[in-house]
Design a protein around this motif. Structure first.
Motif, short mmCIF file in Angstrom:
data_model
loop_
_atom_site.label_atom_id
_atom_site.label_comp_id
_atom_site.label_asym_id
_atom_site.label_seq_id
_atom_site.Cartn_x
_atom_site.Cartn_y
_atom_site.Cartn_z
N GLU A 50 0.76 -1.29 -0.14
CA GLU A 50 -0.02 -0.18 0.01
C GLU A 50 0.92 1.32 -0.10
O GLU A 50 0.43 2.32 -0.85
CB GLU A 50 -1.01 0.16 1.22
N VAL A 51 1.79 1.22 0.86
CA VAL A 51 2.74 2.54 0.88
C VAL A 51 3.21 3.13 -0.18
O VAL A 51 3.24 4.35 -0.57
CB VAL A 51 3.62 2.51 1.99
N PRO A 52 3.76 2.40 -1.25
CA PRO A 52 4.51 2.79 -2.48
C PRO A 52 3.33 3.30 -3.36
O PRO A 52 3.66 4.19 -4.15
CB PRO A 52 5.15 1.82 -3.16
N ARG A 53 1.95 2.96 -3.20
CA ARG A 53 0.96 3.48 -3.90
C ARG A 53 0.50 4.92 -3.72
O ARG A 53 -0.05 5.43 -4.44
CB ARG A 53 -0.30 2.27 -3.89
N ILE A 54 0.84 5.37 -2.50
CA ILE A 54 0.47 6.48 -2.09
C ILE A 54 1.55 7.57 -2.10
O ILE A 54 1.57 8.75 -1.88
CB ILE A 54 -0.14 6.73 -0.76
N SER A 55 2.92 6.93 -2.53
CA SER A 55 4.18 7.51 -2.51
C SER A 55 4.42 8.20 -3.76
O SER A 55 3.88 7.65 -4.92
CB SER A 55 5.16 6.83 -2.08
N ASN A 56 5.55 9.17 -3.90
CA ASN A 56 5.91 9.79 -5.33
C ASN A 56 7.38 9.05 -5.45
O ASN A 56 7.83 9.20 -6.66
CB ASN A 56 6.03 11.05 -5.28
N ALA A 57 8.11 8.59 -4.54
CA ALA A 57 9.18 7.95 -4.81
C ALA A 57 9.57 6.94 -3.54
O ALA A 57 8.90 6.92 -2.62
CB ALA A 57 10.51 8.96 -4.73
N LEU A 58 10.33 6.09 -3.83
CA LEU A 58 10.80 4.83 -2.82
C LEU A 58 12.51 4.99 -2.80
O LEU A 58 13.05 4.81 -3.63
CB LEU A 58 10.26 3.57 -3.24
N VAL A 59 12.83 5.11 -1.48
CA VAL A 59 14.34 4.94 -1.34
C VAL A 59 14.59 3.81 -0.35
O VAL A 59 14.05 3.63 0.76
CB VAL A 59 14.86 6.22 -0.56
#
Length: 266
Positions: A50-59
């Protein structure tokens, strides 16, 4: 240079999902806030659909690895790839242990990265170039850093940034060096981790074909902020530099980047 991404970043306040280490989490979150992004720190595997679906980038930062966290990294990376947001890898201390080497190998196999950001020793390890490093330190070696960046970029189809006294960037075809910075960067913990997080924020403002330009601007902005923060400080004022770096990131303007960033291109 012609700064274009910093203004967009502050206007859009991108949400940057960080799976990072216990040493870096607080500093990375505050640094992202300072530059104009919004940090989200989560490594619970239950949230990685779920979290990446509401984010604009992942580190993804492997600084303090735990086995369950590796599964979360892979799942978050795959979800980010599915929704089309950029993913940054910070392979902290990848050459230090077999567990770290295997983790990075797994991540590079399972996840498509927009960028890999690390020090000389870390990127040399990924490129299979002999290098002497201790733990997470950059170490020393005789390899050509520009060529190492190019090799890894071509192998994994991403932008590679090797940070150090001079920063080397490559997307396999285009190459840049950033000559701003300060010797105080390695004197505070998590300065590289924060740089990786800021790379994620700048990439969030770019189309895939703009990732190289976004990385160059983001890395130049960070190096310049450090340079400005170190002005008038002695070599022993590590704590003051830590605080002032956040202040300079918050105060940095596109005009300063355009005027003072020292970038050379090949």
């Amino acid at each position: 240079m012609n700064s274009t991404f910093l203004t967009k970043l502050r206007q859009q306040n991108p949400l940057v999902h960080n799976i990072t280490n216990i040493v870096a989490a607080n500093f990375s979150a505050n640094g992202l806030l300072a530059i104009g992004a919004s940090p989200l720190m989560s490594d619970a595997i239950e949230e990685m659909h779920e979290v990446p679906r509401i984010s604009n980038a992942l580190v993804i930062n492997i600084g303090t690895l735990m086995d369950k966290e590796v599964e979360a990294m892979v799942l978050a990376g795959k979800t980010a790839n599915e929704v089309g947001i950029p993913v940054v890898l910070d392979p902290v201390g990848v050459g230090a242990t077999s567990f770290r080497k295997q983790t990075v190998a797994t991540l590079l196999k399972e996840v498509k990265f927009a960028a890999i950001r690390g020090n000389a020793g870390e990127l040399a390890t990924i490129a299979n170039v002999a290098w002497q490093a201790k733990g997470v330190d950059a170490g020393a070696g005789t390899g050509n850093l520009a060529e190492i960046a190019r090799t890894v970029a071509q192998q994994y189809g991403c932008v590679v940034m090797i940070s150090g006294e001079t920063d080397y960037l490559s997307d396999g075809k285009r190459h840049a060096q950033i000559h701003n910075g300060t010797p105080l960067f390695p004197k505070i913990t998590a300065s590289g981790c924060l740089l990786s997080a800021i790379c994620g924020a700048f990439l969030a403002m770019a189309k895939p074909e703009e990732y190289f330009e976004a990385m160059v601007e983001g890395c130049a902005a960070y190096a310049l902020a450090g340079e400005l923060a170190a002005q008038s400080l002695t070599a022993a004022q590590h704590g003051q530099f830590y605080v002032r770096l956040l202040d300079e990131l918050a105060a940095l303007t596109p005009e300063q980047i355009n005027k003072y960033a020292r970038i050379s291109y090949e």
